[in-house]
Design an enzyme around this catalytic site. Structure first.
Site, PDB file in Angstrom:
ATOM      1  N   GLY A  78     -12.225   2.760   0.142  1.00  0.00           N
ATOM      2  CA  GLY A  78     -11.898   2.369  -1.228  1.00  0.00           C
ATOM      3  C   GLY A  78     -13.075   1.797  -1.998  1.00  0.00           C
ATOM      4  N   HIS A 124      -4.501   1.101  10.728  1.00  0.00           N
ATOM      5  CA  HIS A 124      -5.320   1.192   9.513  1.00  0.00           C
ATOM      6  C   HIS A 124      -5.977  -0.165   9.231  1.00  0.00           C
ATOM      7  CE1 HIS A 124      -6.537   1.582   5.359  1.00  0.00           C
ATOM      8  NE2 HIS A 124      -6.602   2.871   5.622  1.00  0.00           N
ATOM      9  N   SER A 145     -13.708   6.849   1.457  1.00  0.00           N
ATOM     10  CA  SER A 145     -14.280   7.429   0.237  1.00  0.00           C
ATOM     11  C   SER A 145     -14.637   8.911   0.367  1.00  0.00           C
ATOM     12  CB  SER A 145     -15.484   6.611  -0.248  1.00  0.00           C
ATOM     13  OG  SER A 145     -15.074   5.291  -0.554  1.00  0.00           O
ATOM     14  N   GLU A 197      -6.352  -1.832   6.650  1.00  0.00           N
ATOM     15  CA  GLU A 197      -5.581  -2.750   5.790  1.00  0.00           C
ATOM     16  C   GLU A 197      -4.477  -3.438   6.589  1.00  0.00           C
ATOM     17  OE1 GLU A 197      -4.854   0.198   2.765  1.00  0.00           O
ATOM     18  OE2 GLU A 197      -6.998   0.207   2.383  1.00  0.00           O
ATOM     19  N   GLU A 210     -12.815   5.061  10.569  1.00  0.00           N
ATOM     20  CA  GLU A 210     -12.951   4.644   9.167  1.00  0.00           C
ATOM     21  C   GLU A 210     -13.787   3.372   9.093  1.00  0.00           C
ATOM     22  OE1 GLU A 210      -9.454   6.249   6.647  1.00  0.00           O
ATOM     23  OE2 GLU A 210      -8.742   4.485   7.696  1.00  0.00           O
ATOM     24  N   ASN A 256      -3.426   9.384   3.014  1.00  0.00           N
ATOM     25  CA  ASN A 256      -2.766   8.090   3.187  1.00  0.00           C
ATOM     26  C   ASN A 256      -2.463   7.569   1.789  1.00  0.00           C
ATOM     27  OD1 ASN A 256      -2.033   5.485   3.705  1.00  0.00           O
ATOM     28  ND2 ASN A 256      -4.034   4.819   4.479  1.00  0.00           N
ATOM     29  N   TRP A 257      -1.192   7.626   1.431  1.00  0.00           N
ATOM     30  CA  TRP A 257      -0.829   7.286   0.054  1.00  0.00           C
ATOM     31  C   TRP A 257      -0.656   5.795  -0.169  1.00  0.00           C
ATOM     32  CZ3 TRP A 257       2.865  12.080  -0.978  1.00  0.00           C
ATOM     33  CH2 TRP A 257       2.052  13.221  -1.102  1.00  0.00           C
ATOM     34  N   LYS A 258      -0.739   5.022   0.899  1.00  0.00           N
ATOM     35  CA  LYS A 258      -0.685   3.552   0.785  1.00  0.00           C
ATOM     36  C   LYS A 258       0.523   3.140  -0.070  1.00  0.00           C
ATOM     37  CE  LYS A 258      -5.590   3.502   1.677  1.00  0.00           C
ATOM     38  NZ  LYS A 258      -6.901   2.853   1.538  1.00  0.00           N
ATOM     39  N   GLY A 307      -7.701   8.347   1.290  1.00  0.00           N
ATOM     40  CA  GLY A 307      -6.879   7.417   0.517  1.00  0.00           C
ATOM     41  C   GLY A 307      -6.817   7.856  -0.935  1.00  0.00           C
ATOM     42  N   GLY A 308      -7.611   7.192  -1.781  1.00  0.00           N
ATOM     43  CA  GLY A 308      -7.556   7.392  -3.229  1.00  0.00           C
ATOM     44  C   GLY A 308      -7.512   8.844  -3.676  1.00  0.00           C
TER      45      GLY A 308
HETATM   46  P1  PGA Z   1     -10.262   5.905   0.610  1.00  0.00           P
HETATM   47  O1  PGA Z   1      -9.272   5.346   1.784  1.00  0.00           O
HETATM   48  O2  PGA Z   1     -10.330   7.383   0.806  1.00  0.00           O
HETATM   49  O3  PGA Z   1      -9.604   5.486  -0.657  1.00  0.00           O
HETATM   50  O4  PGA Z   1     -11.591   5.241   0.850  1.00  0.00           O
HETATM   51  C1  PGA Z   1      -9.337   5.856   3.063  1.00  0.00           C
HETATM   52  C2  PGA Z   1      -8.249   5.211   3.906  1.00  0.00           C
HETATM   53  O5  PGA Z   1      -7.931   4.041   3.685  1.00  0.00           O
HETATM   54  O6  PGA Z   1      -7.694   5.855   4.812  1.00  0.00           O
END
Ligand code: PGA
Length: 250
Positions: free
Chosen positions: A172, A94, A212, A96, A166, A9-11, A233-234
């Site tokens: 994050g 998600h 994470s 967010e 999640e 997930n490149w956000k 994510g990251g």
């Molecule tokens: P993260 O994000 O790996 O940076 O914790 C996961 C996500 O939001 O899908």
């Protein structure tokens, strides 16, 4: 047999050029059998991503989508716009989107229905917040997220659903659920689906863990019997890290 999946997930990261470059690096990875790799760039980079991923096993998905077919929804993107480009999968729910953009289970039920109407696959995200885990309501919260957004769907549509558990406190933050915590919740999720539908349907659903995930904890998490991969994510923004996580599926 359910698939193992690593999804990035490149956000709100990377421009079109960086998107192409990262996909070209991922495209060379030899995937183990029964495994999929997907990436979700922002809408503006979907075309570049699809081009770069063509003729490779990397699949491109969208991070979000509006529930309406079309109309006066400034700034939004519809399912048919995505499928017209060649996008076949969309991430919905998600944390967010839920916390910054007010997306509720009821709204997500509509979005899921719209995506399925367009024959899209849905990666459906859900998970408890820290306070909910601390006051021991995490199982209840997760069961109600699933029930409210998904359990009205007919069994036949579940072949187009991938779940991504999640825990919000792990996204994050560098705090990962332990492999035992992840397995415990994933087993609960599978059991909840078995009760709502059937044991055989529950066995066929891929349930990803997100929060994470890094190259150094992926193998341990993905080695749990009910963890079928991850939503990253990251660490999905750096080719070497993302490849290391894909290696965690072997
Ligand atoms: P993260 O994000 O790996 O940076 O914790 C996961 C996500 O939001 O899908």
């Amino acid at each position: 047999m359910r698939k193992n999946i690593v999804a990035g997930n490149w956000k709100m990261n990377l421009n079109a050029e960086q998107t192409r470059a990262l996909i070209s690096e991922l495209a060379s990875v030899q995937l183990p059998e029964n495994t999929r790799v997907l990436v979700a760039p922002p809408f503006v980079n979907l075309s570049a991503a699809l081009e770069a991923a063509a003729h490779s096993s990397v699949e491109v998905m969208a991070q979000n989508m509006h529930q309406a077919e079309s109309g006066a929804y400034t700034g939004e993107v519809s399912a048919s716009m995505l499928t017209h480009l060649g996008v076949k999968t969309v991430v919905l729910g998600h944390s967010e989107r839920r916390s910054y953009f007010g997306e509720t289970d009821a709204l997500l039920a509509q979005k899921v229905q719209t995506a399925l109407n367009h024959h899209m696959e849905v990666v459906f995200c859900f998970g408890e917040e820290l306070a909910e885990r601390e006051n021991n309501t995490h199982f209840e919260v997760v069961a109600s997220q699933l029930k409210n957004a998904l359990f009205a769907l007919p069994a036949s549509t579940w072949s187009s659903i991938v779940l991504a558990y999640e825990p919000v406190w792990a996204i994050g933050t560098g705090l990962t659920a332990s492999s035992a915590q992840a397995q415990e919740m994933h087993a609960f999720i599978r059991q909840t689906i078995a009760e709502a539908y059937s044991a055989s349907l529950a066995q066929e659903v891929s349930i990803l863990y997100g929060g994470s995930v890094k190259a150094n904890n992926a193998a341990e998490l993905f080695g749990q019997p009910d963890v079928d991969g991850g939503l990253i994510g990251g660490a999905s923004l750096v080719a070497a890290d993302f490849k290391g996580i894909i290696d965690g599926l072997r």
